[in-house]
Design an enzyme around this catalytic site. Structure first.
Site, PDB file in Angstrom:
ATOM      1  N   HIS A   1     -21.088 -11.690 -10.173  1.00  0.00           N
ATOM      2  CA  HIS A   1     -21.261 -12.519  -8.984  1.00  0.00           C
ATOM      3  C   HIS A   1     -19.989 -12.686  -8.164  1.00  0.00           C
ATOM      4  CE1 HIS A   1     -25.364 -12.793  -9.674  1.00  0.00           C
ATOM      5  NE2 HIS A   1     -25.222 -13.345 -10.860  1.00  0.00           N
TER       6      HIS A   1
ATOM      7  N   ARG B   1     -26.056  -1.943 -11.147  1.00  0.00           N
ATOM      8  CA  ARG B   1     -27.481  -1.814 -10.814  1.00  0.00           C
ATOM      9  C   ARG B   1     -27.720  -0.551 -10.000  1.00  0.00           C
ATOM     10  NH1 ARG B   1     -30.454  -6.917 -11.427  1.00  0.00           N
ATOM     11  NH2 ARG B   1     -32.122  -5.770 -10.412  1.00  0.00           N
TER      12      ARG B   1
ATOM     13  N   HIS C   1     -24.199  -5.501  -6.307  1.00  0.00           N
ATOM     14  CA  HIS C   1     -22.926  -6.218  -6.488  1.00  0.00           C
ATOM     15  C   HIS C   1     -21.844  -5.285  -7.031  1.00  0.00           C
ATOM     16  CE1 HIS C   1     -24.973  -6.788 -10.296  1.00  0.00           C
ATOM     17  NE2 HIS C   1     -25.632  -7.871  -9.935  1.00  0.00           N
TER      18      HIS C   1
ATOM     19  N   GLY D   1     -28.619 -17.188 -18.234  1.00  0.00           N
ATOM     20  CA  GLY D   1     -28.946 -18.555 -17.821  1.00  0.00           C
ATOM     21  C   GLY D   1     -28.173 -19.628 -18.568  1.00  0.00           C
TER      22      GLY D   1
END
Ligand code: PXP
Length: 247
Positions: free
Chosen positions: A9, A44, A49, A191
């Site tokens: 991120h 990916r 990203h 998560g």
């Protein structure tokens, strides 16, 4: 328990402007300096990203272990075999998803996953499969030639109430115990944040967590070094035998 820090991120923010900053490689160095045991990235297929250059640079720079999450496609396998991360974690990938939504269906996708695992292993890359906390998927992962399984903690993290969180935690603990018993290294992730990581740390068989979004988000307030240090402190404090801190 080891901590793998996922820096995807950081690249998400960079790609919002297609520039050079913020730099996931720099953040990976800071994460290691703060005590991370591994750097995790997901290359990916849509390169939303992390870019190929990041992977190559991280291979040069990372001093702990580099874990490349990827789909089991020919393109990704050949990239992994040329870059040689320490570990490849095979994950399912859908273009329309916001993040990896479910575990890999190792039972259903057996031969393709087994072939990918074999090619990676023969290339000297350790293979982990990202699976739901399901005993059949754990058994299938062993048959597919994995050396580790990363158990998906997303449903635990998103549980709408305590009862469902507790039930999901049991499933995670059972899957991890079976993995350990049959010789697969039990890992977990997805998560997890500063509040919900404690109960996962108390599952004795789990040896590594991969955590990204919460650490990168916290880094916006306190910086990458402290965000990683705080997570390590939380994992240690909440680990086996410790009581919850007073509120
Ligand atoms: N493990 C795997 C296999 C993942 O795909 C991800 C997300 O990229 C993570 C761990 C980290 O998840 P989060 O960003 O929610 O901490």
């Amino acid at each position: 328990m080891r901590l793998g820090v996922n820096v995807d991120h950081v690249a998400t923010v960079r790609e919002a402007r297609k520039g050079r900053d913020p730099d996931p490689v720099r953040c990976a160095v800071l994460a290691e300096e703060a005590g991370a045991d591994q750097i995790t990235i997901h290359l990916r297929e849509d390169r939303r990203h992390i870019q190929d250059r990041d992977l190559r640079l991280l291979r040069e720079v990372v001093r702990t272990r580099l874990n490349q999450e990827m789909a089991a496609t020919d393109e990704m396998i050949s990239i992994a075999l040329s870059v040689r991360p320490d570990v490849c974690t095979l994950v399912p990938e859908k273009r329309e998803e916001l993040t990896t939504e479910g575990g890999l269906d190792v039972l259903g996708g057996g031969p393709r996953i087994a072939e990918a695992a074999k090619r990676l292993r023969e290339g000297g890359v350790r293979v982990s499969l990202f699976i739901d906390p399901d005993l059949d998927q754990v058994q299938a992962s062993l048959k597919a030639g994995a050396q580790a399984v990363e158990i998906h903690t997303g449903r635990y993290a998103d549980a709408p109430n305590q009862d469902e969180a507790a039930a999901e935690l049991h499933r995670i603990a059972d899957a991890a115990a079976l993995a350990q018993k049959i010789g697969l290294e039990p890992l977990a992730g997805h998560g997890l944040d500063y509040r919900n990581v404690g109960p996962v740390c108390r599952i004795p068989s789990i040896v590594e967590l991969n955590i990204g979004h919460s650490i990168v988000g916290r880094a916006l307030s306190v910086g990458m070094l402290d965000a990683v240090r705080e997570m390590i402190a939380q994992m240690r404090f909440r680990g086996p035998g410790r009581e919850d801190p007073p509120r």
